[in-house]
Design a protein around this motif. Structure first.
Motif, PDB file in Angstrom:
ATOM      1  N   SER A  30     -13.281   0.676  23.467  1.00 28.80           N
ATOM      2  CA  SER A  30     -14.532   0.834  24.219  1.00 28.80           C
ATOM      3  C   SER A  30     -15.650   1.392  23.356  1.00 28.80           C
ATOM      4  O   SER A  30     -16.725   1.675  23.859  1.00 28.80           O
ATOM      5  CB  SER A  30     -14.308   1.786  25.406  1.00 28.80           C
ATOM      6  OG  SER A  30     -13.925   3.065  24.942  1.00 28.80           O
ATOM      7  N   GLU A  31     -15.409   1.568  22.055  1.00 34.19           N
ATOM      8  CA  GLU A  31     -16.419   2.180  21.204  1.00 34.19           C
ATOM      9  C   GLU A  31     -17.706   1.357  21.199  1.00 34.19           C
ATOM     10  O   GLU A  31     -18.803   1.902  21.215  1.00 34.19           O
ATOM     11  CB  GLU A  31     -15.889   2.326  19.773  1.00 34.19           C
ATOM     12  CG  GLU A  31     -14.806   3.377  19.611  1.00 34.19           C
ATOM     13  CD  GLU A  31     -15.330   4.783  19.859  1.00 34.19           C
ATOM     14  OE1 GLU A  31     -16.510   5.056  19.569  1.00 34.19           O
ATOM     15  OE2 GLU A  31     -14.562   5.626  20.350  1.00 34.19           O
ATOM     16  N   GLU A 163     -15.750   6.920  27.782  1.00 35.21           N
ATOM     17  CA  GLU A 163     -14.815   5.971  27.184  1.00 35.21           C
ATOM     18  C   GLU A 163     -13.827   5.452  28.230  1.00 35.21           C
ATOM     19  O   GLU A 163     -13.529   4.238  28.294  1.00 35.21           O
ATOM     20  CB  GLU A 163     -14.061   6.628  26.027  1.00 35.21           C
ATOM     21  CG  GLU A 163     -14.921   6.897  24.806  1.00 35.21           C
ATOM     22  CD  GLU A 163     -14.139   7.587  23.702  1.00 35.21           C
ATOM     23  OE1 GLU A 163     -12.965   7.948  23.956  1.00 35.21           O
ATOM     24  OE2 GLU A 163     -14.685   7.766  22.604  1.00 35.21           O
TER      25      GLU A 163
END
Length: 342
Positions: A30-31, A163
């Motif tokens: 999810s970065e 995140e």
């Protein structure tokens, strides 16, 4: 209790990270969703600031411990030195009537010098406590550092939540793709995306606040530590050993006082010159009963000149020692002045 709370907090964070790792295996990283270049830079800066301030805190704490240890040891030395000074003073006072009281005078002189040294040492220890230990201790335990660290921890927590929410959005979007006509799934995706946007906004605001707070603390730590180190250096360089610098040489030794003089001349004069008259050019206040009070303009019959800067003579019916540099020899003196000497 504090230790238990901290341990529980660490365990919760570890569990959260493990959960996110498991979710990432299924739904991908999810970065790229949570962070942009600015936020990533902000996150990295916060990590560096957190490490820097923690290292500075430990260094300041070690300085405080070292200074406190020095104060404790120094205070014991001051106590011992003060007792020695008092014993020397008592010996000098109790033995002033003995034959050739040179030892008694030396004891009094030593007591006076030692007392001054211990007084200066005590002042130095007080300065270390007030100007070094206390400010650093206040910085280590103070609110600015704790508040900044708390902001950073809140930022990390929101970042973890963001995140996790990004992973949740990915999961919901996957369900929408699998069932395009499901209205319920579409509503849940919109709600998840809205929550993600809210978390990212809060994370950005809190990150800026945390960076500003941590930067201010880091600058204060560096400035305060540097100032306290300079204070220590200046204090040590001005320690009692260098502070006690008398304006004149110490009194004559036993040999000088009893006629065994140094061969070194004083301003070109030696003890072999015999008696002569001198005029006082600088007042001198006797500090012991074997010294002679002098006033500017008085005339003295000088009987001895030692090699270490002291002379012995008589003025106004009293005899004693005085610094040779406080007088000047006079070859011609009025008879009325000579009468004043005796």
């Amino acid at each position: 209790m504090d230790a238990i709370r901290k341990k529980a907090t660490r365990l919760r964070e570890q569990v959260a990270k493990q959960q996110q790792a498991v979710l990432k295996q299924f739904y991908g990283s999810s970065e790229n969703i949570v962070t942009d270049d600015f936020e990533l830079h902000q996150h990295q800066k916060l990590e560096k600031l957190f490490t820097s301030t923690r290292t500075a805190k430990h260094y300041q704490r070690d300085l405080v411990r070292g200074v406190e240890g020095y104060i404790v040891t120094g205070s014991k030395q001051v106590e011992i030195g003060t007792k020695l000074s008092e014993d020397s003073r008592k010996y000098g006072v109790d033995n002033t009537c003995t034959s050739g009281n040179i030892l008694a005078k030396a004891a009094l002189d030593y007591a006076r010098a030692r007392s001054q040294i211990e007084k200066e040492r005590g002042n130095l220890l007080k300065a270390f406590g007030a100007q070094v230990a206390e400010p650093l201790r206040a910085m280590v335990m103070g609110a600015p550092l704790e508040d900044a660290r708390h902001l950073t921890q809140r930022y990390d927590k929101i970042r973890q939540e963001a995140e996790a929410q990004a992973i949740e959005v990915s999961r919901r979007q996957q369900k929408v793709r699998e069932a395009p006509g499901n209205v319920d799934n579409s509503l849940k995706v919109e709600a998840a995306e809205s929550r993600l946007m809210e978390l990212k906004s809060n994370m950005s605001i809190l990150g800026k606040e945390a960076v500003a707070a941590m930067s201010a603390v880091e600058a204060q730590q560096q400035r305060l530590t540097l100032q306290r180190l300079f204070t220590m250096m200046i204090s040590v360089s001005s320690s009692p050993a260098s502070l006690i610098e008398p304006d004149i040489a110490p009194p004559p030794t036993y040999e000088e006082a009893n006629g065994i003089f140094s061969s070194n001349p004083v301003n070109g004069l030696t003890d072999s010159m015999g008696y002569f008259l001198a005029e006082v050019i600088q007042s001198y206040q006797a500090e012991t009963n074997v010294e002679l009070n002098l006033s500017v303009g008085d005339y003295v019959v000088v009987r001895k000149v030692s090699g270490n800067g002291w002379a012995e003579g008589e003025c106004k019916g009293k005899a004693g020692w005085f610094p040779y540099g406080y007088i000047e020899r006079r070859d011609r003196v009025l008879a009325s002045k000579i009468a004043e000497v005796f």
